[in-house]
Design a protein around this motif. Structure first.
Motif, PDB file in Angstrom:
ATOM      1  N   THR A 159     -37.474 -58.702 -10.005  1.00 30.51           N
ATOM      2  CA  THR A 159     -36.017 -58.491 -10.085  1.00 30.51           C
ATOM      3  C   THR A 159     -35.698 -57.693  -8.840  1.00 30.51           C
ATOM      4  O   THR A 159     -36.247 -57.036  -8.141  1.00 30.51           O
ATOM      5  CB  THR A 159     -35.892 -57.656 -11.367  1.00 30.51           C
ATOM      6  N   GLU A 160     -34.251 -57.626  -8.826  1.00 28.11           N
ATOM      7  CA  GLU A 160     -33.471 -56.785  -7.894  1.00 28.11           C
ATOM      8  C   GLU A 160     -33.889 -55.339  -7.996  1.00 28.11           C
ATOM      9  O   GLU A 160     -34.253 -54.824  -7.124  1.00 28.11           O
ATOM     10  CB  GLU A 160     -32.009 -56.844  -8.208  1.00 28.11           C
ATOM     11  N   GLY A 161     -34.296 -54.965  -9.110  1.00 22.90           N
ATOM     12  CA  GLY A 161     -34.778 -53.669  -9.596  1.00 22.90           C
ATOM     13  C   GLY A 161     -35.899 -53.228  -9.055  1.00 22.90           C
ATOM     14  O   GLY A 161     -36.203 -52.181  -8.998  1.00 22.90           O
ATOM     15  N   TRP A 210     -28.516 -52.405   9.595  1.00 20.24           N
ATOM     16  CA  TRP A 210     -27.211 -53.106   8.979  1.00 20.24           C
ATOM     17  C   TRP A 210     -26.479 -54.013  10.112  1.00 20.24           C
ATOM     18  O   TRP A 210     -26.633 -53.535  11.097  1.00 20.24           O
ATOM     19  CB  TRP A 210     -26.363 -51.926   8.801  1.00 20.24           C
ATOM     20  N   ARG A 212     -19.733 -59.518   4.936  1.00 20.48           N
ATOM     21  CA  ARG A 212     -20.002 -58.227   4.699  1.00 20.48           C
ATOM     22  C   ARG A 212     -21.114 -57.905   5.436  1.00 20.48           C
ATOM     23  O   ARG A 212     -22.034 -58.196   5.593  1.00 20.48           O
ATOM     24  CB  ARG A 212     -20.244 -58.423   3.050  1.00 20.48           C
ATOM     25  N   ASP A 266     -29.150 -40.575   1.790  1.00 18.83           N
ATOM     26  CA  ASP A 266     -29.963 -41.449   1.206  1.00 18.83           C
ATOM     27  C   ASP A 266     -29.199 -42.198   0.068  1.00 18.83           C
ATOM     28  O   ASP A 266     -29.258 -43.317  -0.226  1.00 18.83           O
ATOM     29  CB  ASP A 266     -31.120 -40.704   0.692  1.00 18.83           C
ATOM     30  N   GLU A 306     -26.621 -44.680   1.202  1.00 22.94           N
ATOM     31  CA  GLU A 306     -27.437 -45.831   1.777  1.00 22.94           C
ATOM     32  C   GLU A 306     -27.911 -46.926   0.631  1.00 22.94           C
ATOM     33  O   GLU A 306     -27.572 -48.090   0.774  1.00 22.94           O
ATOM     34  CB  GLU A 306     -28.574 -45.388   2.550  1.00 22.94           C
ATOM     35  N   ARG A 334     -24.706 -48.572  -0.825  1.00 23.53           N
ATOM     36  CA  ARG A 334     -24.254 -49.566  -0.486  1.00 23.53           C
ATOM     37  C   ARG A 334     -25.074 -50.824  -0.130  1.00 23.53           C
ATOM     38  O   ARG A 334     -24.192 -51.836  -0.388  1.00 23.53           O
ATOM     39  CB  ARG A 334     -24.309 -48.741   1.463  1.00 23.53           C
ATOM     40  N   GLU A 335     -26.265 -50.986  -0.174  1.00 24.95           N
ATOM     41  CA  GLU A 335     -26.920 -51.869  -0.040  1.00 24.95           C
ATOM     42  C   GLU A 335     -26.872 -52.731  -1.357  1.00 24.95           C
ATOM     43  O   GLU A 335     -26.931 -53.927  -1.293  1.00 24.95           O
ATOM     44  CB  GLU A 335     -28.467 -51.602   0.134  1.00 24.95           C
ATOM     45  N   SER A 394     -23.378 -54.378  -1.633  1.00 25.47           N
ATOM     46  CA  SER A 394     -23.442 -55.433  -0.718  1.00 25.47           C
ATOM     47  C   SER A 394     -24.345 -56.659  -1.206  1.00 25.47           C
ATOM     48  O   SER A 394     -23.696 -57.869  -1.559  1.00 25.47           O
ATOM     49  CB  SER A 394     -24.150 -55.324   0.554  1.00 25.47           C
ATOM     50  N   HIS A 395     -25.253 -56.275  -2.101  1.00 23.71           N
ATOM     51  CA  HIS A 395     -26.180 -57.437  -2.897  1.00 23.71           C
ATOM     52  C   HIS A 395     -25.352 -58.045  -3.829  1.00 23.71           C
ATOM     53  O   HIS A 395     -25.100 -59.208  -3.991  1.00 23.71           O
ATOM     54  CB  HIS A 395     -27.385 -56.910  -3.463  1.00 23.71           C
ATOM     55  N   ILE A 444     -26.695 -60.483 -12.661  1.00 24.51           N
ATOM     56  CA  ILE A 444     -27.152 -59.795 -11.653  1.00 24.51           C
ATOM     57  C   ILE A 444     -27.535 -58.080 -11.940  1.00 24.51           C
ATOM     58  O   ILE A 444     -28.440 -57.618 -11.621  1.00 24.51           O
ATOM     59  CB  ILE A 444     -26.312 -59.847 -10.695  1.00 24.51           C
ATOM     60  N   GLY A 482     -30.813 -57.584 -13.492  1.00 26.63           N
ATOM     61  CA  GLY A 482     -31.842 -57.780 -12.890  1.00 26.63           C
ATOM     62  C   GLY A 482     -32.129 -56.318 -12.072  1.00 26.63           C
ATOM     63  O   GLY A 482     -33.147 -56.093 -11.768  1.00 26.63           O
ATOM     64  N   PHE A 483     -31.114 -55.590 -11.889  1.00 28.85           N
ATOM     65  CA  PHE A 483     -31.263 -54.185 -11.505  1.00 28.85           C
ATOM     66  C   PHE A 483     -31.708 -53.267 -12.373  1.00 28.85           C
ATOM     67  O   PHE A 483     -32.431 -51.983 -12.125  1.00 28.85           O
ATOM     68  CB  PHE A 483     -29.840 -53.771 -10.679  1.00 28.85           C
ATOM     69  N   LEU A 539     -33.137 -47.684 -12.123  1.00 29.52           N
ATOM     70  CA  LEU A 539     -33.066 -47.958 -11.076  1.00 29.52           C
ATOM     71  C   LEU A 539     -33.111 -46.702 -10.044  1.00 29.52           C
ATOM     72  O   LEU A 539     -34.083 -46.400  -9.311  1.00 29.52           O
ATOM     73  CB  LEU A 539     -31.862 -48.561 -10.585  1.00 29.52           C
ATOM     74  N   SER A 548     -36.412 -45.029  -9.888  1.00 28.61           N
ATOM     75  CA  SER A 548     -37.645 -45.542  -9.020  1.00 28.61           C
ATOM     76  C   SER A 548     -37.418 -45.296  -7.755  1.00 28.61           C
ATOM     77  O   SER A 548     -38.367 -45.197  -6.759  1.00 28.61           O
ATOM     78  CB  SER A 548     -37.663 -47.057  -9.235  1.00 28.61           C
ATOM     79  N   TYR A 549     -36.058 -45.010  -7.158  1.00 29.22           N
ATOM     80  CA  TYR A 549     -35.804 -44.356  -5.622  1.00 29.22           C
ATOM     81  C   TYR A 549     -36.105 -43.165  -5.808  1.00 29.22           C
ATOM     82  O   TYR A 549     -37.097 -42.579  -4.895  1.00 29.22           O
ATOM     83  CB  TYR A 549     -34.335 -44.639  -5.554  1.00 29.22           C
ATOM     84  N   HIS A 579     -40.372 -42.231  -5.429  1.00 29.74           N
ATOM     85  CA  HIS A 579     -40.968 -42.254  -4.338  1.00 29.74           C
ATOM     86  C   HIS A 579     -40.259 -41.259  -3.100  1.00 29.74           C
ATOM     87  O   HIS A 579     -40.802 -40.856  -2.200  1.00 29.74           O
ATOM     88  CB  HIS A 579     -41.151 -43.738  -3.679  1.00 29.74           C
ATOM     89  N   ILE A 580     -39.129 -41.187  -3.166  1.00 25.96           N
ATOM     90  CA  ILE A 580     -38.318 -40.203  -2.122  1.00 25.96           C
ATOM     91  C   ILE A 580     -38.778 -38.854  -1.964  1.00 25.96           C
ATOM     92  O   ILE A 580     -39.108 -38.206  -1.330  1.00 25.96           O
ATOM     93  CB  ILE A 580     -36.866 -40.532  -2.137  1.00 25.96           C
ATOM     94  N   THR A 596     -43.451 -40.044  -0.480  1.00 28.22           N
ATOM     95  CA  THR A 596     -43.610 -40.105   0.847  1.00 28.22           C
ATOM     96  C   THR A 596     -44.439 -38.838   1.395  1.00 28.22           C
ATOM     97  O   THR A 596     -43.938 -37.845   0.715  1.00 28.22           O
ATOM     98  CB  THR A 596     -42.333 -40.316   1.886  1.00 28.22           C
TER      99      THR A 596
END
Lengths: 126, 181
Positions: free
Chosen positions: A51-53, A72, A79, B25, B28, B31-32, B35-36, B53, B56-57, B63, B66-67, B70-71, B75
């Motif tokens: 999945t996207e997630g 980018w 876009r 961060d 970013e 933005r991604e 865009s998706h 969609i 899916g996220f 969501l 999960s960022y 690890h951030i 790391t």
């Protein structure tokens, strides 16, 4: 849902957990893809649908680990998209993962094709 | 609600949950994903639409988690950073136990005094010398001279309610601190 279908899905999920990083690195080998392209590529195979997630946080982690690079890009009126590619460290990691993966597959295959009760004649040659 | 509003609402909630990250961060990430979503919508088929969609996220909260996971933890942190995290965690932990000890002991002591008052009314009290210069709370051997027992029998309900309030506040505080440990 039939029980065997559920088992298959569970198996896929378990297997994917361990192999996802290899799958992503392999998909990016020699390719320069943005998230949606990468996702669509993975969705074109039966067992690599994620999945996207799952994809995006993982890509962020791989970028921080230094195995992929992201930048980018914008062409014309399109876009801006974030493209990923393997770094040298990524290529190296892919190589070592690939070796381990093939060894593992060969080992499992050997066991599958050599059932008991016959003893395994001698340690398998690697 | 238009699709644009829905996307905006999703990203806004996501950005709230990403607030623990540095702004660059978080921006970013947003933005991604933005865009998706727009890219995916443009190439949408019968089976994909905004609903699928966003599904899916997953939820913005998961969501973001999960960022953040690890951030902030995953790391290898820069030298010295790990020590700060450990100290921070240690501080929260000791604050947790200090709060627990302090809160429960005071609460238990007040409750004890209230119950003791029933059995030995003259030994327990809240005494003052009248102009507030000195105050005695507790169990004494004979009433202190020249001082007035302010609460008398009222001590029982007053102390019990203070005890219960402290117990409640302590528990609430501990729940909050527990989440930070």
């Amino acid at each position: 849902m039939k029980p065997e279908v559920t088992t298959d899905i569970k198996w896929d999920v378990q297997l994917r957990k361990g192999t996802l990083e290899l799958v992503i690195l392999a998909a990016l080998k020699g390719r320069h893809l943005y998230g949606l392209e990468l996702l669509n590529l993975l969705h074109s195979f039966e067992t690599t649908k994620i999945t996207e997630g799952t994809l995006y946080p993982l890509m962020d982690r791989l970028k921080r680990d230094g195995v992929v690079a992201a930048n980018w890009q914008q062409t014309g009126d399109e876009r801006p998209r974030k493209y990923y590619n393997l770094t040298a460290a990524g290529e190296e990691k892919l190589l070592s993962f690939t070796t381990r993966w093939r060894t593992s597959v060969a080992d499992i295959e050997y066991l599958l094709t050599n059932p008991g009760p016959a003893k395994i004649a001698q340690p398998k040659q690697q | 609600m238009t699709e644009r509003d829905q996307i905006h609402a999703y990203l806004k909630t996501l950005s709230t949950y990403l607030s623990r990250l540095e702004k660059a961060d978080a921006d970013e990430v947003i933005r991604e994903i933005e865009s998706h979503i727009y890219d995916a919508l443009e190439t949408q088929t019968e089976t994909t639409n905004l609903e699928t969609i966003l599904d899916g996220f997953g939820s913005p909260r998961d969501l973001a988690a999960s960022y953040v996971e690890h951030i902030l933890n995953g790391t290898p942190p820069p030298a010295g950073f790990k020590a700060i995290q450990t100290v921070k965690k240690g501080a929260t932990k000791s604050l947790y136990y200090t709060t627990a000890c302090f809160g429960y002991i005071i609460s238990a002591a007040l409750l004890f005094l209230a119950i003791y008052k029933l059995f030995d009314p003259n030994a327990v009290g809240l005494w003052s010398n009248g102009n507030g210069e000195s105050v005695i709370i507790g169990v004494v051997d004979g009433e202190p001279e020249g001082k007035v027992d302010i609460l008398d029998w009222w001590l029982i309900p007053v102390f019990i309610s203070i005890s219960v309030s402290i117990l409640y506040v302590t528990r609430r505080l501990l729940t909050i601190l527990k989440a930070a440990i």
